[in-house]
Design a protein around this motif. Structure first.
Motif, PDB file in Angstrom:
ATOM      1  N   UNK A 113       0.950  -1.283   0.006  1.00 49.97           N
ATOM      2  CA  UNK A 113       0.012  -0.028   0.036  1.00 49.97           C
ATOM      3  C   UNK A 113       0.701   1.087  -0.200  1.00 49.97           C
ATOM      4  N   UNK A 114       1.911   1.510   0.770  1.00 46.87           N
ATOM      5  CA  UNK A 114       2.670   2.546   0.879  1.00 46.87           C
ATOM      6  C   UNK A 114       3.491   2.512  -0.471  1.00 46.87           C
ATOM      7  N   UNK A 115       3.903   1.753  -0.986  1.00 45.65           N
ATOM      8  CA  UNK A 115       4.653   1.872  -2.318  1.00 45.65           C
ATOM      9  C   UNK A 115       3.518   2.295  -3.425  1.00 45.65           C
ATOM     10  N   UNK A 116       2.342   1.873  -3.137  1.00 48.61           N
ATOM     11  CA  UNK A 116       1.443   2.078  -4.222  1.00 48.61           C
ATOM     12  C   UNK A 116       1.032   3.773  -4.005  1.00 48.61           C
ATOM     13  N   UNK A 117       0.653   3.950  -3.011  1.00 51.11           N
ATOM     14  CA  UNK A 117       0.329   5.548  -2.536  1.00 51.11           C
ATOM     15  C   UNK A 117       1.571   6.567  -3.043  1.00 51.11           C
TER      16      UNK A 117
END
Length: 184
Positions: A146-150
């Motif tokens: 999620x952090x990478x995608x965000x």
């Protein structure tokens, strides 16, 4: 970091606290020109759930995590980081059992994504400073993804703080607290 001290002034009226500012903007400017969905769901239960997780993040994750930077000893720092890491496990469960799409809001970024996403540079700074990972790919793979995608979202790239500057700032804060401890 999100939290106390943030204020937005519109037409001379202040709106304080990051999560309240985001909610205000979402409601005041609901008819987005680009047609993007609102951050908070219209469904009362889903809205309440998003507000709950926003409060959980602030109380159970961010409060102890902020204390990591002001801890006076390595033992205190480890204790606060341990509390934050333990609370992060529940967020992993939300992503695992939630809507498809990889964001807390499902296919699109929602309220919880924005509030937590504002802390992505601090999450990365924590790793750079201490080696400790709040969103560890082995322990919380969905949050790490999620952090990478965000972080790859154009909107996030446009406003997210430079991690090196956050690291420098965090080291300065930690040095100030360490100097205060030494003076006692």
């Amino acid at each position: 970091m999100a939290g106390a001290g943030h204020e937005l002034k519109l037409v001379g009226m202040p709106v304080c606290e990051s999560h309240i500012i985001v909610q205000y903007i979402d409601e005041a400017f609901a008819a987005a020109a680009d047609g993007s969905p609102p951050l908070l769901p219209a469904d009362p239960y889903e809205r309440a759930t998003a507000l709950f997780w926003a409060a959980y993040i602030d109380d159970k994750v961010l409060k102890p995590w902020r204390r990591v930077f002001s801890a006076r000893t390595d033992e205190e720092r480890a204790e606060w980081m341990g509390q934050a890491v333990a609370a992060v496990g529940a967020l992993e469960g939300v992503l695992a059992g939630g809507k498809e799409g990889g964001f807390f809001g499902g296919d699109s970024v929602g309220y919880v994504d924005v509030l937590l996403g504002g802390n992505v540079p601090w999450v990365r700074a924590t790793t750079a400073i201490s080696g400790g990972e709040l969103f560890d790919a082995a322990r919380t793979p969905l949050l790490a993804t999620w952090m990478e995608r965000f972080g790859e979202l154009d909107a996030a790239k446009a406003v997210i703080q430079d991690v090196d500057k956050v690291v420098d700032y965090a080291k300065m804060i930690m040095a100030l607290f360490a100097a205060g401890s030494a003076a006692r």
